[in-house]
Design a protein around this motif. Structure first.
Motif, mmCIF file in Angstrom:
data_model
loop_
_atom_site.group_PDB
_atom_site.id
_atom_site.type_symbol
_atom_site.label_atom_id
_atom_site.label_comp_id
_atom_site.label_asym_id
_atom_site.label_seq_id
_atom_site.Cartn_x
_atom_site.Cartn_y
_atom_site.Cartn_z
ATOM 1 N N THR A 7 8.645 1.338 -21.623
ATOM 2 C CA THR A 7 9.246 0.477 -20.695
ATOM 3 C C THR A 7 10.445 -0.602 -21.115
ATOM 4 O O THR A 7 10.175 -1.151 -21.934
ATOM 5 C CB THR A 7 8.139 -0.051 -19.859
ATOM 6 O OG1 THR A 7 7.183 0.721 -19.148
ATOM 7 C CG2 THR A 7 8.868 -0.748 -18.563
ATOM 8 N N THR A 8 11.459 -0.328 -20.479
ATOM 9 C CA THR A 8 12.558 -1.441 -20.694
ATOM 10 C C THR A 8 12.214 -2.629 -19.936
ATOM 11 O O THR A 8 12.077 -2.428 -18.558
ATOM 12 C CB THR A 8 13.942 -0.914 -20.457
ATOM 13 O OG1 THR A 8 14.073 0.279 -21.091
ATOM 14 C CG2 THR A 8 14.923 -1.635 -20.796
ATOM 15 N N PHE A 9 12.343 -3.730 -20.428
ATOM 16 C CA PHE A 9 12.091 -5.097 -19.691
ATOM 17 C C PHE A 9 13.431 -5.646 -19.500
ATOM 18 O O PHE A 9 14.398 -5.772 -20.573
ATOM 19 C CB PHE A 9 11.283 -6.098 -20.427
ATOM 20 C CG PHE A 9 9.878 -5.764 -20.460
ATOM 21 C CD1 PHE A 9 9.255 -4.533 -20.069
ATOM 22 C CD2 PHE A 9 8.810 -6.591 -20.961
ATOM 23 C CE1 PHE A 9 7.933 -4.154 -19.879
ATOM 24 C CE2 PHE A 9 7.473 -6.314 -21.039
ATOM 25 C CZ PHE A 9 7.065 -5.135 -20.326
ATOM 26 N N LEU A 10 13.917 -6.176 -18.344
ATOM 27 C CA LEU A 10 15.174 -6.557 -17.915
ATOM 28 C C LEU A 10 15.094 -7.922 -17.317
ATOM 29 O O LEU A 10 13.978 -8.076 -16.650
ATOM 30 C CB LEU A 10 15.979 -5.639 -17.074
ATOM 31 C CG LEU A 10 16.124 -4.119 -17.617
ATOM 32 C CD1 LEU A 10 16.670 -3.354 -16.631
ATOM 33 C CD2 LEU A 10 16.968 -4.191 -18.906
ATOM 34 N N GLU B 264 8.161 -2.277 -10.280
ATOM 35 C CA GLU B 264 7.250 -3.285 -11.142
ATOM 36 C C GLU B 264 8.004 -4.461 -11.430
ATOM 37 O O GLU B 264 9.128 -4.374 -12.033
ATOM 38 C CB GLU B 264 6.646 -2.463 -12.055
ATOM 39 C CG GLU B 264 5.636 -3.468 -12.629
ATOM 40 C CD GLU B 264 4.692 -2.384 -13.606
ATOM 41 O OE1 GLU B 264 3.923 -3.154 -14.338
ATOM 42 O OE2 GLU B 264 4.488 -1.247 -13.293
ATOM 43 N N LEU B 265 7.391 -5.714 -11.311
ATOM 44 C CA LEU B 265 8.106 -7.035 -11.718
ATOM 45 C C LEU B 265 6.819 -7.460 -12.555
ATOM 46 O O LEU B 265 5.492 -7.305 -12.241
ATOM 47 C CB LEU B 265 8.465 -7.731 -10.586
ATOM 48 C CG LEU B 265 9.650 -7.317 -9.651
ATOM 49 C CD1 LEU B 265 9.906 -8.321 -8.506
ATOM 50 C CD2 LEU B 265 10.894 -7.262 -10.943
ATOM 51 N N PHE C 265 10.931 1.845 -15.911
ATOM 52 C CA PHE C 265 9.954 2.881 -16.511
ATOM 53 C C PHE C 265 10.901 3.823 -17.499
ATOM 54 O O PHE C 265 12.072 4.259 -17.230
ATOM 55 C CB PHE C 265 9.253 3.813 -15.629
ATOM 56 C CG PHE C 265 8.416 2.976 -14.642
ATOM 57 C CD1 PHE C 265 7.470 2.081 -15.194
ATOM 58 C CD2 PHE C 265 8.555 3.089 -13.173
ATOM 59 C CE1 PHE C 265 6.380 1.288 -14.681
ATOM 60 C CE2 PHE C 265 7.665 2.177 -12.670
ATOM 61 C CZ PHE C 265 6.772 1.307 -13.043
ATOM 62 N N LEU C 266 10.202 4.361 -18.454
ATOM 63 C CA LEU C 266 10.745 5.299 -19.251
ATOM 64 C C LEU C 266 10.939 6.371 -18.485
ATOM 65 O O LEU C 266 10.102 7.262 -17.944
ATOM 66 C CB LEU C 266 9.930 5.741 -20.419
ATOM 67 C CG LEU C 266 10.350 6.642 -21.665
ATOM 68 C CD1 LEU C 266 11.292 5.969 -22.314
ATOM 69 C CD2 LEU C 266 9.224 6.934 -22.672
ATOM 70 N N LEU D 253 9.067 9.341 -17.250
ATOM 71 C CA LEU D 253 8.025 10.020 -18.445
ATOM 72 C C LEU D 253 6.795 9.076 -18.444
ATOM 73 O O LEU D 253 5.604 9.661 -18.664
ATOM 74 C CB LEU D 253 8.597 9.917 -19.789
ATOM 75 C CG LEU D 253 10.199 10.737 -19.953
ATOM 76 C CD1 LEU D 253 10.558 10.574 -21.191
ATOM 77 C CD2 LEU D 253 9.914 12.237 -19.733
ATOM 78 N N GLU D 254 6.749 7.973 -18.104
ATOM 79 C CA GLU D 254 5.577 7.106 -18.329
ATOM 80 C C GLU D 254 5.532 6.102 -17.097
ATOM 81 O O GLU D 254 6.633 5.156 -16.947
ATOM 82 C CB GLU D 254 5.508 6.346 -19.782
ATOM 83 C CG GLU D 254 4.572 5.265 -19.912
ATOM 84 C CD GLU D 254 3.153 6.158 -20.040
ATOM 85 O OE1 GLU D 254 2.331 5.983 -18.841
ATOM 86 O OE2 GLU D 254 2.821 6.696 -20.781
ATOM 87 N N LYS D 255 4.418 6.106 -16.294
ATOM 88 C CA LYS D 255 4.290 5.132 -15.337
ATOM 89 C C LYS D 255 3.604 3.944 -15.761
ATOM 90 O O LYS D 255 3.216 3.336 -14.563
ATOM 91 C CB LYS D 255 3.695 5.820 -13.909
ATOM 92 C CG LYS D 255 4.773 7.016 -13.561
ATOM 93 C CD LYS D 255 4.250 7.868 -12.179
ATOM 94 C CE LYS D 255 5.193 8.579 -11.618
ATOM 95 N NZ LYS D 255 4.618 9.218 -10.120
#
Length: 354
Positions: free
Chosen positions: A220-223, A138-139, A162-163, A210-212
């Motif tokens: 969710t981590t944003f990079l 995902e973006l 995702f987590l 864990l979370e979609k």
């Protein structure tokens, strides 16, 4: 990464980005209009600051990139909703979310008819039901083009990670979450929503997502994905952007299979499009210095102002304060959980907002 940067990622947006307010004020004085941003996307209410209809925006996205989507009306009975949903979506899971709402508000992945019925009974709102897009990546891509121009610009790419946790063959999911700083913040929510998952014991080396739902508030981590920008990617978004009439600026949240297919315009599903209210999501990368985060956000506000000026020259007016107030009242009515029918307590409001 220092502790201040780690803390910044989880601050309320008004506190994290208050230095940007000065930039906004200067531009408001320059253009003699604090609502200068509202003519940037003239076909979207408030240009997408808040209160816009998600289904109206989804209808502007090219069909090839949209997941199957259905609008459910607030006044319909549960039986009517079920008939329409089950007639449109042949299998679960499906995704449900309010037609009006920001930042993952009440977004749920529903795995069976029982969960769907409970959701419909609990939230009497205009809802969007979508097929669950089971693509692995995902973006969030910020794209804009100047009014009347065919060539646009990608100004931000955010990779959503995702987590997840990795098993050791002995510890339960709950125990593994306790040792992960990001996952630990989600434990209370999981105890209410995913209790059965917490007791599972993953195999050694097994990675469990864990979370979609790719929202920051759900772990969710944003990079920063700026290194992914290339001419082929831009060509795909120029094609999409030109088909979205009355839209010049915003962020595409999308799922895809791999970069090669994304650049070729294949296996892409745009989950959502957000207008001027969307941040360049890469700024939430924990490794980016705070000063750079602020600078990047200011650059985006300046770009919005440039588009406003060009739209004004084309005769496209901004919203009035009265219009904005009317939209804001409706927005609050639709997103304050204590005001939603079947919602009685602040306790429930806390659970769902977090």
């Amino acid at each position: 990464m220092n502790s201040k940067q780690k803390e910044w990622e989880f601050l309320p947006i008004w506190k994290a980005l208050y230095p940007v307010a000065w930039t906004f004020l200067k531009l408001s004085f320059k253009y003699k209009n604090p609502l200068f941003f509202t003519n940037v996307n003239p076909s979207i209410e408030t240009s997408g600051l808040f209160g816009e209809s998600k289904i109206d925006i989804l209808n502007k996205i090219p069909e090839a990139y949209k997941p199957r989507t259905l609008l459910i009306k607030e006044e319909w009975t549960v039986e009517t909703c079920m008939d329409k949903i089950l007639g449109t979506f042949p299998k679960f899971p499906i995704v449900a979310k309010p037609n009006i709402g920001e930042r993952g508000f009440l977004v749920r992945i529903l795995k069976n008819e029982g969960e769907l019925i409970n959701y419909l009974k609990r939230y009497k709102l205009d809802l969007i039901i979508q097929e669950f897009v089971d693509l692995p990546r995902e973006l969030a891509i910020m794209y804009y083009h100047l009014p009347g121009e065919k060539e646009g610009h990608i100004s931000s790419v955010c990779i959503k990670r995702f987590l997840s946790i990795t098993g050791d063959g002995e510890s339960s999911v709950l125990e593994l979450m306790k040792y992960d700083e990001r996952a630990r913040k989600q434990i209370d929510r999981f105890k209410k929503e995913k209790m059965s998952l917490l007791d599972q014991v993953p195999k050694n080396g097994e990675r469990i997502i864990l979370e979609k739902v790719g929202n920051h508030c759900k772990g969710t981590t944003f990079l920063d994905g700026s290194h992914l920008i290339n001419p082929m990617m831009l060509e795909q978004f120029n094609k999409s952007g030109q088909q979205m009439e009355g839209v010049c600026y915003g962020r595409f949240d999308l799922k895809y299979n791999n970069l090669e297919e994304l650049n070729a315009g294949k296996n892409i599903r745009i989950i959502e499009f957000n207008g001027v209210g969307a941040e360049p999501a890469h700024i939430y990368d924990p490794e980016i210095p705070i000063a750079q985060k602020i600078k990047d956000y200011r650059d985006h506000i300046h770009q919005i102002a440039i588009i406003h000026k060009l739209q004004k020259q084309r005769g496209i007016r901004t919203s009035t304060l009265g219009e904005l107030y009317r939209i804001y009242k409706n927005y609050i009515q639709k997103t304050t959980l204590s005001k939603i029918p079947n919602r009685k307590t602040e306790q429930y409001a806390f659970v769902d907002n977090h």
